[in-house]
Each structure stands twice: as C-alpha cells, then as structure tokens.
Write a protein that holds these residues in place. Structure first.
Motif, PDB file in Angstrom:
ATOM      1  N   GLY A 194       0.684  -1.360   0.081  1.00  0.00           N
ATOM      2  CA  GLY A 194       0.060   0.038  -0.156  1.00  0.00           C
ATOM      3  C   GLY A 194       0.604   1.269   0.076  1.00  0.00           C
ATOM      4  N   LYS A 195       1.879   1.209   0.366  1.00  0.00           N
ATOM      5  CA  LYS A 195       2.826   2.183   0.038  1.00  0.00           C
ATOM      6  C   LYS A 195       3.545   2.526  -0.982  1.00  0.00           C
ATOM      7  CE  LYS A 195       3.977   2.125   5.128  1.00  0.00           C
ATOM      8  NZ  LYS A 195       5.021   2.043   6.340  1.00  0.00           N
ATOM      9  N   PRO A 196       3.857   3.803  -1.588  1.00  0.00           N
ATOM     10  CA  PRO A 196       4.515   4.173  -2.832  1.00  0.00           C
ATOM     11  C   PRO A 196       6.207   3.528  -2.706  1.00  0.00           C
ATOM     12  CG  PRO A 196       4.242   6.452  -1.444  1.00  0.00           C
ATOM     13  CD  PRO A 196       3.584   5.252  -0.649  1.00  0.00           C
ATOM     14  N   TRP A 197       6.524   3.425  -4.026  1.00  0.00           N
ATOM     15  CA  TRP A 197       7.974   3.012  -4.045  1.00  0.00           C
ATOM     16  C   TRP A 197       8.890   3.954  -3.872  1.00  0.00           C
ATOM     17  CZ3 TRP A 197      11.352   5.587  -7.397  1.00  0.00           C
ATOM     18  CH2 TRP A 197      10.668   6.615  -8.306  1.00  0.00           C
ATOM     19  N   ARG A 198       8.452   5.355  -3.978  1.00  0.00           N
ATOM     20  CA  ARG A 198       9.168   6.649  -3.548  1.00  0.00           C
ATOM     21  C   ARG A 198       9.796   6.427  -2.017  1.00  0.00           C
ATOM     22  NH1 ARG A 198       5.530   8.070  -7.144  1.00  0.00           N
ATOM     23  NH2 ARG A 198       6.341   9.339  -8.986  1.00  0.00           N
ATOM     24  N   ASP A 199       9.037   5.845  -1.234  1.00  0.00           N
ATOM     25  CA  ASP A 199       9.243   5.714   0.339  1.00  0.00           C
ATOM     26  C   ASP A 199      10.460   5.051   0.459  1.00  0.00           C
ATOM     27  OD1 ASP A 199       7.231   7.357   0.439  1.00  0.00           O
ATOM     28  OD2 ASP A 199       5.853   5.628   1.652  1.00  0.00           O
ATOM     29  N   TRP A 200      10.931   4.168  -0.611  1.00  0.00           N
ATOM     30  CA  TRP A 200      11.995   3.290  -0.280  1.00  0.00           C
ATOM     31  C   TRP A 200      13.371   3.580  -1.034  1.00  0.00           C
ATOM     32  CZ3 TRP A 200      10.731   1.040   3.938  1.00  0.00           C
ATOM     33  CH2 TRP A 200       9.333   0.614   4.208  1.00  0.00           C
ATOM     34  N   TYR A 201      13.357   4.689  -1.415  1.00  0.00           N
ATOM     35  CA  TYR A 201      14.600   5.198  -2.328  1.00  0.00           C
ATOM     36  C   TYR A 201      14.989   6.437  -1.746  1.00  0.00           C
ATOM     37  CZ  TYR A 201      14.152   0.882  -5.208  1.00  0.00           C
ATOM     38  OH  TYR A 201      13.960  -0.237  -5.663  1.00  0.00           O
ATOM     39  N   PRO A 202      16.451   7.010  -1.769  1.00  0.00           N
ATOM     40  CA  PRO A 202      16.773   8.140  -1.443  1.00  0.00           C
ATOM     41  C   PRO A 202      16.066   9.207  -2.524  1.00  0.00           C
ATOM     42  CG  PRO A 202      18.387   6.660  -1.137  1.00  0.00           C
ATOM     43  CD  PRO A 202      17.270   5.841  -1.967  1.00  0.00           C
ATOM     44  N   PRO A 203      16.015  10.314  -2.244  1.00  0.00           N
ATOM     45  CA  PRO A 203      15.653  11.534  -3.010  1.00  0.00           C
ATOM     46  C   PRO A 203      16.373  11.232  -4.370  1.00  0.00           C
ATOM     47  CG  PRO A 203      15.760  12.515  -0.955  1.00  0.00           C
ATOM     48  CD  PRO A 203      16.535  11.031  -0.885  1.00  0.00           C
ATOM     49  N   GLU A 208      21.617  -1.315 -11.333  1.00  0.00           N
ATOM     50  CA  GLU A 208      21.825  -1.036  -9.919  1.00  0.00           C
ATOM     51  C   GLU A 208      21.234   0.207  -9.408  1.00  0.00           C
ATOM     52  OE1 GLU A 208      25.901  -1.471  -9.201  1.00  0.00           O
ATOM     53  OE2 GLU A 208      26.112  -3.533  -9.909  1.00  0.00           O
ATOM     54  N   ALA A 209      20.796  -0.062  -8.279  1.00  0.00           N
ATOM     55  CA  ALA A 209      20.205   1.233  -7.726  1.00  0.00           C
ATOM     56  C   ALA A 209      20.766   1.232  -6.101  1.00  0.00           C
ATOM     57  CB  ALA A 209      18.787   1.318  -7.755  1.00  0.00           C
ATOM     58  N   VAL A 210      20.342   2.414  -5.378  1.00  0.00           N
ATOM     59  CA  VAL A 210      20.359   2.324  -4.010  1.00  0.00           C
ATOM     60  C   VAL A 210      19.226   2.258  -3.243  1.00  0.00           C
ATOM     61  CG1 VAL A 210      21.638   3.756  -2.348  1.00  0.00           C
ATOM     62  CG2 VAL A 210      22.671   3.684  -4.410  1.00  0.00           C
ATOM     63  N   GLY A 211      18.785   1.401  -2.589  1.00  0.00           N
ATOM     64  CA  GLY A 211      17.547   1.370  -1.739  1.00  0.00           C
ATOM     65  C   GLY A 211      17.912   1.920  -0.484  1.00  0.00           C
ATOM     66  N   ARG A 261      16.414   1.631   3.660  1.00  0.00           N
ATOM     67  CA  ARG A 261      15.686   0.928   4.678  1.00  0.00           C
ATOM     68  C   ARG A 261      14.617   1.634   5.464  1.00  0.00           C
ATOM     69  NH1 ARG A 261      20.956  -1.083   4.833  1.00  0.00           N
ATOM     70  NH2 ARG A 261      21.406  -3.009   3.910  1.00  0.00           N
ATOM     71  N   THR A 262      13.835   1.153   6.323  1.00  0.00           N
ATOM     72  CA  THR A 262      12.839   1.504   7.055  1.00  0.00           C
ATOM     73  C   THR A 262      13.638   2.721   8.065  1.00  0.00           C
ATOM     74  OG1 THR A 262      10.903   1.576   8.326  1.00  0.00           O
ATOM     75  CG2 THR A 262      12.607  -0.144   8.532  1.00  0.00           C
ATOM     76  N   ASP A 263      14.979   2.515   8.384  1.00  0.00           N
ATOM     77  CA  ASP A 263      15.434   3.182   9.607  1.00  0.00           C
ATOM     78  C   ASP A 263      16.490   4.271   8.805  1.00  0.00           C
ATOM     79  OD1 ASP A 263      17.449   1.599   8.398  1.00  0.00           O
ATOM     80  OD2 ASP A 263      18.415   0.759  10.331  1.00  0.00           O
ATOM     81  N   GLY A 264      16.297   4.288   7.584  1.00  0.00           N
ATOM     82  CA  GLY A 264      17.050   5.520   6.724  1.00  0.00           C
ATOM     83  C   GLY A 264      18.418   5.194   6.140  1.00  0.00           C
ATOM     84  N   THR A 265      18.689   3.825   6.692  1.00  0.00           N
ATOM     85  CA  THR A 265      20.168   3.393   5.884  1.00  0.00           C
ATOM     86  C   THR A 265      20.000   3.057   4.595  1.00  0.00           C
ATOM     87  OG1 THR A 265      19.895   1.102   6.763  1.00  0.00           O
ATOM     88  CG2 THR A 265      20.981   2.888   8.309  1.00  0.00           C
ATOM     89  N   THR A 266      21.081   3.067   3.694  1.00  0.00           N
ATOM     90  CA  THR A 266      20.837   2.731   2.407  1.00  0.00           C
ATOM     91  C   THR A 266      21.608   1.634   2.098  1.00  0.00           C
ATOM     92  OG1 THR A 266      22.698   3.989   1.905  1.00  0.00           O
ATOM     93  CG2 THR A 266      20.631   5.227   1.717  1.00  0.00           C
ATOM     94  N   PHE A 267      21.420   0.835   0.959  1.00  0.00           N
ATOM     95  CA  PHE A 267      22.109  -0.535   0.576  1.00  0.00           C
ATOM     96  C   PHE A 267      21.972  -0.557  -0.946  1.00  0.00           C
ATOM     97  CE2 PHE A 267      17.842  -1.575   0.730  1.00  0.00           C
ATOM     98  CZ  PHE A 267      17.416  -2.493  -0.157  1.00  0.00           C
ATOM     99  N   PRO A 268      22.961  -1.105  -1.532  1.00  0.00           N
ATOM    100  CA  PRO A 268      23.104  -1.143  -3.001  1.00  0.00           C
ATOM    101  C   PRO A 268      22.226  -2.270  -3.501  1.00  0.00           C
ATOM    102  CG  PRO A 268      25.177  -2.119  -1.985  1.00  0.00           C
ATOM    103  CD  PRO A 268      24.465  -1.568  -0.972  1.00  0.00           C
TER     104      PRO A 268
END
Length: 815
Positions: free
Chosen positions: A363-372, A395-398, A400-407
């Motif tokens: 139900g949440k949009p994909w934009r919530d799970w990628y940095p700006p 490849e992209a940078v995702g 997480r719900t805690d704000g950290t990113t991962f490749p």
C-alpha cells in the motif's frame, strides 16, 4: 286311463281271482298251504305286471336318456308310446331335451362369442402387456442410463472438486481410484504419465494385487517400451483387450508383454492440451469378463475430468512450488500497481527494507524506499527506458525503514494494466566479496612484482655481502676500512631481511613444512615474545588443550607470531592486554561464501588480540600491502603484515583482521588441520665452527657473481670445485668426470634450459652417491607450482654468508 288306475284295476281283478281260487282250495285241502301259494302267485303276477307296465317302459326311457347322455346329442329323443304317465314322462323328457338343445345352441353361440371376445381381449392384453414391458424396459434402461450418467457425473464432479482442493498428487490419485471403485473394479489400477523428453514413463499411483504390502507404489517409473500402456499412448485410442486379444497384439508386433499375465486390460488415454499426456488403466488377473465396453465408455467419460484434474493439480503444485521458491528466495520480489504502490512483496524483500513483514510495505509508494537522488534518477532515466522497452535492469541504491541505504541490483518489467514486477537483490555482500577479490588480485599483483624484485636483489646481495666478507676477512683487525666494510655488510643484511620479507609476502620463498602443534610454537616463543612488548602490557596465552596439528614451516609461523606481537605492542603505547590463543574450528559453507578463497573444513585457529587503538576501515583495506605503514618514519618498513599475509597464504591458510577504532584489533589465522600427530618443534642450535673439507663439489649457478663468490669460498675451505653456468655444462662436466667421484651438487633451483631439480635427477644416474644442496632466492617450479620443497631436501636461502654456506655444505656432506 292313467297307469295308476290300470294297475289298481288289474291288481284288484287278480286279487279277487286269487281269493276265489284260494277259497275253493281251502275247501279242498289245507287252507294254510293254499294261502301261501296264493300269496306267491299274487306276488309273481304283481311283478310281471310291474315289469310289463312300468319297468320296461321306464327302462326304455332311461335307455334313451343314457344314449342322449352318452352321445351328448340333444337332438335325440325318447320314444313315446301310449298316453300314460310314462309317455307323459317321455314327452316331458323330450321337451326338456328340446329346451336343452335350444339352450345348448344358445350357449354354444354365446361361448363362441365369448371365446372370440376373450381371444380379442387376450390379444389386446398381450399387445398392451408387450407395450408395457417394452416401455418398462425402455424406462429401466433410461433410468439405468440416467443413474449411470449421474454416477459418472458425480464421480467426475467429485474428482474435479478434489483436484481443486487436494494439495498432494498422490492423495488426489488415491481419491480418484476410490471414486472409480464405486462403478468399476479398481483392485488393479494405475495412472501412467509420459515423460517423452527423458523417454520415461512415471507411475505416480500404482495399485496391484502382485505388489507387496501396502499394495501400492507412488514412485514406480521405467523407460518407455512397447507395452499396452505405450500402445494407448502411441495410438491415442482406448483399448479393451482380453488375454486372447493381447496375444494377437503381441503376435502382430504391436506390443511386448510386460509384467504378469493379465486376463483383461482396459486403458484410456489422458488428453491434455490436445496431446496424450498419460494413461489410466485397470486390469484383472481373474476373469476376462471383468470389464465391458460400457466400462470403457465410463472410463473414457471420466478420463477427461481425470486428465484435467491431474493437469490442474500439477499446475497448482507448480504454482505452490514457485510460490514457495519465491518466498524462500534470497532475492526480493514485488508487484506494484499503476499508481506505483506495492500490492505484493515476498519476505526477502521485506527484510531488505528492514520490515518485519510484507504487510508493513503493501500500500505504500515505491518512492518511500529510495533516497531522493535515486527517485530523481528513476524519473529521469529508468521510467522512460521502461516505457520504451518494457523492461529495465541495473543497479540502484535502496533505503531501509531506518533510513540506512544499501546497494541493490534491480530488474523491472512492465505488465498489462500498468502493473510492474520488480526483482531486487541486495548486493551488499557481493560488493564486499568483490572488494575482497579485488584486494586479493591487487595483493597477488604486488606479490609478483615484489617477488621478482626480491629474487634479483638476492643475487646482487649474495655477491655484495660475499665479496664484502672476503675483503673484511682479508684485512687485519686494526685496518680502518674494516668498519666501512662492516657497514656494507650490515646494510646488505638489512637489505637481505627486506628481500626475505618480500619473498614471504609474494609466497615465493622456499618453505620446509612439518607436522607441528601451534601450541608448541607459541610456548617455545613465550619468553621472547614477552621481551618484545613493554612491561605495562599484560600478555595472556590460552592454548587449546586438544588442539589439532597443522603442516607448516615452524620458523615462518614464528615470524608471523613475532610480527603480530610487535604490532600489537606498538598499538598499546599506554599499556593494555595482549591475548594469544588457539582453538579447533570448523569453517562452514556460509563462512566460506562470505570470505573469498576459503574452503569449508576443519582448521586450527591462531588468534592475536590487543586492546589498542584499533584501525579504521580505510586502514584495514591496506594493511597487508607491502610498504604500507601507519607508523612514524623510521619505525617500520611496512612489510611486517605483508610478510604475515604471504606466509599464511603459502601455508594454505587464511588471515583476517577484525578491528574498531578505540576498541582494539584481533588477527585470526586459520591453518588447515591435519590428522597426523605433531612432531616436536626443534630448539635453535648454536652455530657450528667452520670445518674444512676435501670433497669434490659441482657448483651450478647461472648468476656469474654468485657462482664466483660461492666457488671462492668453497676452494678456500679446501673443496675441489667444478663450475657450470647451466645444466648442460654440468652434465658435460659430470660425464667427463664419470670415473671420479662428485660428492656434492650445489645448484640453483631455477636456471635457463634445465632446472636444478631435473639436473639433480639426471646426475644421480651417473653419480648415485652424490648429495644435493639447492640454493635460490625463490623457485618458480618448486615454489610457485608446488609451494614447498619435499621434507629432507637440503636448501640454502639466498643471500647467504660465508659461514652459512660453509655450515650447510658440511651439514649436507655429513648427513
């Protein structure tokens, strides 16, 4: 006159006459006898009269009546004579006969009419009965057909229902057999599914009286042949065959008998998507009449439902397996609607995003799970490419719900209706492994360069230190140049140490491995290690009591341990704790997957930990590089850890570092454990005094300076020296001196044309008693390809000193 009146008159006249006669006689004779005679006479007369007047006419009447009775002919009449009562009786009888004749005729006519009516009635009843019987039979047939059809439809419906709800194929086929058993004999029943790709016939459910308990199998399979099952598969037609018909098929070569003899076999193809997918079959070993064409029609009717049920169940099973695979996958899978909102994602994708369950994301949009910045890149680059090509991968940078990113590695595919399928892979681990691999490649390249440089320097240093030693020994003790020569030799020694460390790092130095215990090495070095660190550092050694053995060069492991302890001491200038411990460990496949080059198995662990300043990630990435150091100038060469790295790798082990700034550092060395028992680590012996010799030495060295220096030393020690620049020259010399003994072959390991190992083997054929001593900076054949020399082979590392060469030559000759 009536008969009664006539009779009375006659009897009266007779009686009067008799009385008169009796009276007359009475007068004459005895009156009694007269009376008797008169009575008899009277009776006789009466009887005669009765016979004549009554009985005879009556007998005639009776006779006529009996004739009528005997003939049954009512047209006959009784004869009438006179007019007396008997005549009246005869007349009356005739009238009665007349009436009876009339009645009989009427009855005959009536009976004729009744018979005709009855026959007509019976005919009509028979016709109606036949019609009713035919209708009843038709009705019974229709009812039976209806019941059969309803039964078949019920069976087909229940099979279809079971296929929709049953999750196990075997349970479904068991249920199919149970349902079919309500209408036909299924004691011997099987379903065969064709696998033409592998030329196999699989029996997911096989029930047979000849099978051992429990009487069924779910794993039977065999190669496709020419049995009855294959006949139906091949023709696509149902088959009902008795044993006699089966023999005819065999005689025509249509089928080959397989399995026990059967009295009757019934098989129907299972059609799926217009092709024969399998066969459902029943058979009887008892009676050829066990199955009829009606049973064939029945089985053919339900076969389509069975085929559909099996196909549906197999599709459902495939979907369940795919769903389970998706949920079990380490890759994330997601589906998004046209608004870019998640409508589905698997557990792996939820874990990547740091969520406990997929419901937290749906139900949440994909934009919530990628940095700006990634959202902007997607809208700028990814979506246009996806709309144009229908898919995108990169490849992209995702986030997480805690704000950290991962490749992440991302694969997108557009679906009808604006839906989007995304496959996501967290490549954090892959990036880490790639960095490890690139680091290993860099270390390998640097090692090759360092090894090559060290080899060439060893040859130069051998000549420099050798000739400097000769000059120093030739000068008197008071000569002022002796100090200068000493400085040259000290510099050469330092350079020699550097080249040895470079060779250790490049894994090109010669090693002499033996089966030892790491505990023995540590305990032997305990006091010396204590002297390497300051007094304000606590050192604790924790040896594992049941530690296994390893196959290493003890001297090299001592060097590794010494370097690590020195570095640990330098990391704790204000004091701390140093811990050296050993343990038996098993590295599993998961650990091996996370560490490049590691093979799962049993290892011995040597860990050196300190509570010092620790290291940053940037420093950890370069600590094993040659000449990299964080120490002040003049306090380190940057080769200590590089040497450790090379020694451990050359010993077949692995070294890893764990460190955090301000918390300390732990180096863990994993060496392969061996099953053999360890041998005692030898103590260091005092240097032996130089001893002169008289034997013949064949010196083979391709470097002229090294060869000249070694030959001079050997000759000064009293040895007879034969010099050769390569293997061919050495063979020529040995052949020329075949009658004279050659006591020692002193040869470089790597030379042009022929290596030292090959040369030694060929010379041994000419001089079998000859000893061999190898010298080299490193070997390409023995070290690079084998990483070691065999135990018991004598070796002298370049650069060597006068005393070192003399001691080693004497040691080999005396062995």
């Amino acid at each position: 006159m009536s008969l009664r009146l006539k009779t009375v008159l006659i009897m009266g006249e007779t009686l009067v006459g008799l009385l008169a006669f009796v009276y007359g006689l009475t007068t004459i004779r005895n009156a009694g006898w007269l009376l008797v005679g008169a009575g008899v006479l009277f009776g006789t007369v009466c009887l005669l009269l009765m016979e004549r007047l009554v009985l005879s006419p009556l007998a005639r009447i009776i006779g006529d009546v009996q004739k009528v009775e005997a003939s049954g002919d009512l047209s006959m009449r009784v004869t009438v004579r006179g007019d007396d009562e008997l005549a009246s009786l005869a007349t009356a009888i005739n009238k009665l006969l007349q009436a009876l004749q009339v009645a009989q005729e009427a009855l005959r006519q009536s009976e004729s009419r009744y018979r005709a009516f009855n026959e007509e009635l019976e005919r009509r009843v028979a016709e109606r009965t036949a019609e009713l019987a035919a209708a009843n039979r038709k009705l019974e047939s229709e009812v039976a057909e209806r019941i059969r059809a309803e039964t078949m439809q019920g069976v087909a419906y229940r099979i279809a229902e079971a296929a929709n709800h049953e999750t196990d194929l075997v349970d479904l086929l068991r249920y199919i057999r149970q349902e079919l058993g309500t209408i036909i004999d299924t004691r011997n029943f099987y379903i065969a599914l064709s696998d033409p790709e592998h030329e196999m016939l699989h029996f997911p459910y096989y029930v047979d009286e000849n099978l051992p308990a429990p009487g069924f199998s779910t794993t039977r399979a065999r190669k496709l042949d020419r049995g009855l099952t294959e006949y139906v598969l091949r023709t696509g037609q149902p088959l009902l065959a008795t044993d006699e018909q089966i023999r005819e098929l065999v005689a025509r070569g249509e089928v080959v008998p397989l399995g026990p003899d059967t009295r009757v076999w019934l098989g129907v193809p299972l059609m799926s998507d217009g092709a024969v997918a399998g066969v459902i079959a029943v058979q009887s070993y008892a009676s050829p009449a066990a199955y009829t064409p009606d049973d064939l029609d029945l089985l053919r009717f339900v076969s389509s439902q069975i085929a559909s049920a099996i196909a549906r169940q197999r599709r459902n099973e495939l979907l369940r397996q795919q769903s389970a695979a998706i949920e079990a996958s380490i890759d994330g899978l997601a589906m998004l609607n046209a608004d870019g909102e998640y409508v589905y994602l698997n557990e792996a994708h939820a874990r990547m995003l740091g969520c406990a369950s997929p419901q937290a994301v749906v139900g949440k949009p994909w934009r919530d799970w990628y940095p700006p910045e990634e959202v902007a890149r997607f809208e700028r680059e990814v979506w246009p490419a996806l709309l144009e090509q229908g898919r995108w991968r990169g490849e992209a940078v995702g986030k997480r719900t805690d704000g950290t990113t991962f490749p992440q590695e991302l694969s997108l595919a557009a679906m009808p209706g604006g839906m989007l399928v995304a496959v996501v892979r967290d490549i954090t681990e892959r990036r880490r492994l790639e960095e490890q691999f690139h680091q290993a490649q860099k270390m390998e390249a640097v090692g090759q360069l360092a090894g090559g440089v060290a080899h060439d320097f060893n040859n130069l240093l051998t000549a420099i230190s050798g000739y400097a030693s000769l000059v120093r020994d030739a000068l008197p003790p008071s000569h002022p140049s002796r100090d200068d020569i000493g400085q040259v030799l000290a510099a050469a020694e330092r350079a020699s140490n550097l080249t040895r460390q470079l060779l250790a790092f490049s894994r090109r130095q010669i090693i002499a491995p033996s089966i030892v215990s790491l505990n023995d090495i540590i305990l032997n070095l305990g006091k010396m290690l204590r002297r390497l660190i300051s007094e304000n550092i606590e050192m604790e050694i924790i040896p594992a009591p049941d530690l296994g053995a390893v196959r290493v060069d003890p001297g090299q492991i001592e060097q590794v341990l010494t370097n690590l302890v020195v570095n640990a001491g330098d990391a704790m200038p204000n004091g701390g704790k140093l811990t050296i411990e050993t343990a038996n460990v098993r590295l599993d496949a998961e650990y091996a997957r996370q560490h490049v080059g590691v093979a799962p198995g049993d290892y011995c662990l040597l860990a050196v930990s300190d509570t010092g300043c620790g290291m940053t990630d940037e420093v950890k990435a370069r600590i094993f590089e040659p000449f990299f150091t964080t120490k002040e100038p003049g306090r380190g060469t940057g080769l200590g850890l590089a040497t450790c790295y090379g020694i451990v790798k050359q010993s077949g082990g692995h070294i890893w570092v764990y460190s955090e700034p301000g918390k300390g550092t732990t180096f863990k060395i994993y060496l392969p454990r061996v099953a053999a028992q360890p041998t005692a680590v030898p103590k260091r012996e005092e240097e032996l005094p130089l001893v002169r010799g008289q034997q013949t030495v064949l010196l083979v060295e391709d470097e002229p300076a090294v060869r000249s220096f070694a030959a001079r030393i050997l000759r000064e020690m009293g040895y007879s020296v034969l010099e050769a620049a390569n293997g061919s020259e050495a063979l020529n010399l040995a052949t020329q001196k075949a009658d004279a003994p050659i006591h020692l072959l002193l040869t470089d390991v790597v030379m042009p044309q022929m290596g030292g190992e090959k040369l030694a083997r060929r010379l041994k054929a000419i001089h079998p008693e000859m000893k061999v001593l190898y010298i080299s900076g490193y070997t390409v054949n023995a070290v690079v390809h084998q990483s070691e020399i065999d135990e018991g082979v004598a070796f002298l590392q370049k650069p060597f000193t006068t005393a070192g060469l003399a001691e080693k030559v004497r040691e080999v000759l005396a062995s």
